[in-house]
Structure formats: structure tokens, C-alpha cells
Design an enzyme around this catalytic site. Structure first.
Site, PDB file in Angstrom:
ATOM      1  N   CYS A   1       0.804  -1.218   0.000  1.00 48.36           N
ATOM      2  CA  CYS A   1       0.000   0.000   0.000  1.00 48.36           C
ATOM      3  C   CYS A   1       0.835   1.265   0.000  1.00 48.36           C
ATOM      4  O   CYS A   1       0.298   2.352  -0.167  1.00 48.36           O
ATOM      5  CB  CYS A   1      -0.929   0.018   1.215  1.00 48.36           C
ATOM      6  SG  CYS A   1      -0.055   0.031   2.800  1.00 48.36           S
ATOM      7  N   GLN A   2       2.145   1.175   0.172  1.00 55.84           N
ATOM      8  CA  GLN A   2       2.934   2.395   0.334  1.00 55.84           C
ATOM      9  C   GLN A   2       2.760   3.395  -0.808  1.00 55.84           C
ATOM     10  O   GLN A   2       2.648   4.590  -0.562  1.00 55.84           O
ATOM     11  CB  GLN A   2       4.422   2.060   0.490  1.00 55.84           C
ATOM     12  CG  GLN A   2       4.778   1.437   1.820  1.00 55.84           C
ATOM     13  CD  GLN A   2       4.667  -0.076   1.795  1.00 55.84           C
ATOM     14  OE1 GLN A   2       3.992  -0.647   0.939  1.00 55.84           O
ATOM     15  NE2 GLN A   2       5.324  -0.735   2.735  1.00 55.84           N
TER      16      GLN A   2
END
Length: 429
Positions: free
Chosen positions: A123-124
Site C-alpha cells: 500500500c505504500q
């Protein structure tokens, strides 16, 4: 936020969905579905929060979350810190294999048949706290690995029923090169494979988790069963009388989450010390007004108004004396309209629901500071806020790793609610 492509005006006649397999489900077949254990492949599994939720059979405080009808057959993550935690908790998951490797290096034919694919692809790139490179970050297109697995699995003798993807709120504003949002692109691609796909943004504190954490859930179900009904999650909350922010928030308050952690729980005393600069800020901000005596009252479920009239009053850098501020913070203090005066160094009070715990666990960016002790939450306290059972262990090589894997995880109770709702949908279908 609830979206589907039931009527997709973006698809031209030439771009009609290409069904890789012709799903045919008779009434008797549907009945059989409701009686089986569903096989699950988990990608980007992290330390196993979503896997634990789908498996079920764990306790959180005084509640038992019963076993679900899902069995993990295969799990994968590239992170050695996640592997260490996952494999240390095999009693929760079963004896399936956990493969530590880049998913791009894993041959699809070595991944077993499955009914459902669950994945929280990295998700970064999509996080509000990240660089927001979106699809142009090499981690941002890892959902394509999920797409490739689904394509190949649909050609097998036992094709999958569906998938569940999880990601951060920031993915909603991440775009493909043509301007399409990442969630809409995922919907479009998976509908071409023959799934009915939709998505919705959730706050986990509405589903039994003591954290005000927002997550996007994307669900695809094979076409004969139909679009997933997200309202089933609310039905699960009502059926199992789970605490939720709207109607019964008491068990979600930080005081409730912290008040009864067993002293013999793993990592009870382990916490990551702040840097000198961070510790200075925390010390100068000061503790919330309600401390240990108030915390004890949560064990007796004392109503908030009987504990204190300041029990919901948190703190942040704004509570510092301006004379103690660095030049950077003083600049924001003197011009709040320009800088929007964010709540850096947020310190949630005992009568509040804690905010998102990020993987970096930095005090400036998330509510990681204890309400009245001048330190980070312990590993065990963070695990409580994320709804992990007290007997779920977090061994680590560096203490930052423990915070990272917990912050990256899907809260198990939220995963459990999703799994229960998915079972209801299939049974109804």
C-alpha cells in the site's frame, strides 16, 4: 464510497468482457457451496491479520470469534519480519506453507487451487503518508500479479469463486496513466475475467476494531453469484453484537483497549524508545489529563461522564508552550491557515478511539504515543489497537520490525467480519 461496473459505459462493443470460463451453477451446486470449506490463497500476507480474520477461532478480550469456513492453503510475502511473525503463530493458521519470496519469482503452477484469493498488495505507493507515486511505483502495479494468478486459475479444473483485495484510502486518488483510478482499473480488468467486482471504503471502528482506520475493500465474485452485498458486513456486526462507533463505542475507546491487557502477554513491556528529538516533543506536549486512575475505571465499564469531563480531551504539539517549539513548528503555529495546522504528535485520550497506527510508527504522523506515559505504545498495546489476540506473538530482530508488521496488517476482527459477510453472500446466492 460504493462502486461497481454493473453498467460500464467505458467498455465499447469491441471491449466486451472476455470470460475465460463459462460458469454454470445449478441449484444443487449452490447448495453444495454452502457446505464446503473454502480454500484460500493469500498473497502479500504480511504477519497474517487478514488470514487470521478469515480463519477465525481466536479470542479478543472477552469475545470469541468462531472459526470461519475458510482454510488458508498458501501464503506469501517478501518481508522476512512478516515471515518470522507468521510462522511463529502457525497454531492460528494451520500447517500450510508460507513462501517468503518476491511474488514475481513464484511460478503460478506451484500455487495450489483455491476458491478465494485474498491480498493486501503493498500500500505504500497509495498511502496518504507515502510518496504517492501510484501505479508508476514498481510496488503499485503488484495487483497485476493477482490478476495473472486469477487468469491462470480460471483455466483450471476447479476455478476460483472470487477474491478480496484490501488497500488504503489513498488508492482511491491514485491514477493510471490514462487517468482511471486504480480501483476502477481493477474493477474493469477483473470484470473482463468474468467476475462481478465492486468496492467500498470502510472505517474499521464500525466493525469491532478499536481503531479509526480507513480501508478500501474490493470484492469480486463469479458472475453467477453476483455482486457482493457490502451491507452484509453491518448485518454481521448486528448479529454478533460487535461494538461499533455509531451505536456502541465503549469497547472501542482507547481506555477499553488498554485497561485489561494481561501482564504475562507476549511483548507486554516491549516498546521502541523515541529519538531524543521525539522524546523532547512528547515530554513538552505533556500527558492527557486522565491517567492511571481513569484507566482502572474502564475495567468496571464506568460511563465516560462518570470518569471525567476531560476523558475525551487528547493532546498534540499544539498543547506545547510556543517557547518550547522548534523553528519549524513555530512557523506553523504562527501561520495555521497556510499550513492547515495538522495534529502532529497526536496523543489520543482514553475516551477516544485511537487513530491509524502506521507501519513507520512515528509520533509525528500517527497516534502512537501513550495517553499519559511519555513513550510509544508497547508492541502489545499496538496489537490490541489493531485487534490482535493477546496470545498472538510478535518476535522481532529489530523492534521497529514489530511495529511495522502490525501497522501494515489488516485488523483481524475486520477480516473476520468480511469473511462472515462473504459466507452469507454465498449462502444467499
Amino acid at each position: 464510497m460504493y462502486k461497481s461496473y454493473k453498467e460500464n459505459s467505458e467498455l465499447s462493443a469491441v471491449e466486451e468482457p472476455q470470460i475465460l470460463i463459462n460458469f454454470k451453477t445449478t441449484k444443487s451446486k449452490a447448495i453444495t457451496l454452502t457446505k464446503k470449506t473454502y480454500k484460500v490463497v493469500s498473497l502479500f500476507s504480511g504477519c497474517g491479520g487478514l488470514d487470521l480474520g478469515f480463519t477465525g477461532g481466536f479470542n479478543f478480550r472477552d469475545r470469541h470469534f468462531e472459526k470461519n469456513k475458510f482454510k488458508i492453503e498458501f501464503a506469501n510475502d517478501i518481508d522476512p519480519a512478516a515471515e518470522l511473525v507468521y510462522n511463529s503463530n502457525k497454531s492460528f493458521f494451520g500447517k500450510h506453507s508460507f513462501v517468503k519470496d518476491d511474488i514475481k519469482n513464484i511460478a503460478i503452477n506451484t500455487i495450489p487451487d483455491f476458491d478465494f484469493l485474498i491480498a493486501g498488495f503493498p500500500c505504500q505507493p497509495f498511502s496518504n503518508a507515502g510518496l504517492r507515486k501510484g501505479i508508476n511505483d514498481e510496488r503499485g502495479n503488484l495487483f497485476e500479479e493477482c490478476e495473472n494468478l486469477l487468469k491462470q486459475a480460471l483455466k483450471r479444473k476447479n476455478p476460483p469463486i472470487g477474491f478480496v483485495f484490501e488497500n488504503v484510502k489513498g488508492i482511491l486518488s491514485s491514477k493510471m496513466d490514462n487517468g482511471t483510478s486504480i480501483p476502477d482499473e481493477i474493477v474493469k480488468r477483473t470484470e473482463k475475467l468474468g467476475f462481478k467486482t465492486n468496492y467500498k471504503l470502510f472505517k474499521t471502528c464500525d466493525y469491532g476494531v478499536p481503531s479509526n482506520r480507513q480501508r478500501l475493500i474490493i470484492v469480486g465474485i463469479r458472475k453467477d453469484i453476483g455482486y457482493f452485498d457490502f451491507s452484509l458486513l453491518d448485518q454481521v456486526v448486528a448479529e454478533y453484537n460487535l461494538p461499533n462507533e455509531k451505536e456502541s463505542p465503549y469497547d472501542l475507546y482507547l481506555g477499553s483497549a488498554l485497561c485489561d491487557i494481561p501482564k504475562d502477554a507476549p511483548q507486554y513491556n516491549d516498546f521502541w524508545k523515541y529519538s531524543p528529538g521525539g522524546q523532547y516533543m512528547v515530554d513538552k506536549i505533556g500527558a492527557c489529563l486522565d491517567g492511571r486512575e481513569a484507566l482502572e475505571k474502564f475495567k468496571k465499564r464506568t460511563p465516560l461522564h462518570e470518569i471525567s469531563n476531560t476523558i475525551t480531551t487528547g493532546r498534540s504539539w499544539k498543547n506545547m508552550n510556543p517557547k518550547d517549539m522548534s523553528e519549524r513548528f513555530l512557523k506553523i503555529w504562527n501561520n495555521p491557515q497556510k499550513y492547515r495546522a495538522p495534529n502532529f504528535y497526536r496523543r489520543f485520550a482514553l475516551g477516544e478511539i485511537n487513530g491509524t497506527i502506521t507501519a513507520s510508527a512515528q509520533p509525528e504522523n500517527c497516534g502512537i504515543t501513550h495517553p499519559f506515559e511519555n513513550r510509544r505504545f508497547t508492541i502489545r498495546e499496538v496489537a490490541r489497537i489493531q485487534s490482535f489476540p493477546d496470545d498472538f506473538t510478535f518476535p522481532f530482530k529489530t523492534i521497529a520490525d514489530a511495529y511495522k508488521v502490525i501497522g501494515n496488517a489488516v485488523p483481524p476482527i475486520f477480516g473476520w467480519v468480511i469473511a462472515k459477510a462473504l459466507t452469507k453472500h454465498i449462502d444467499n446466492g
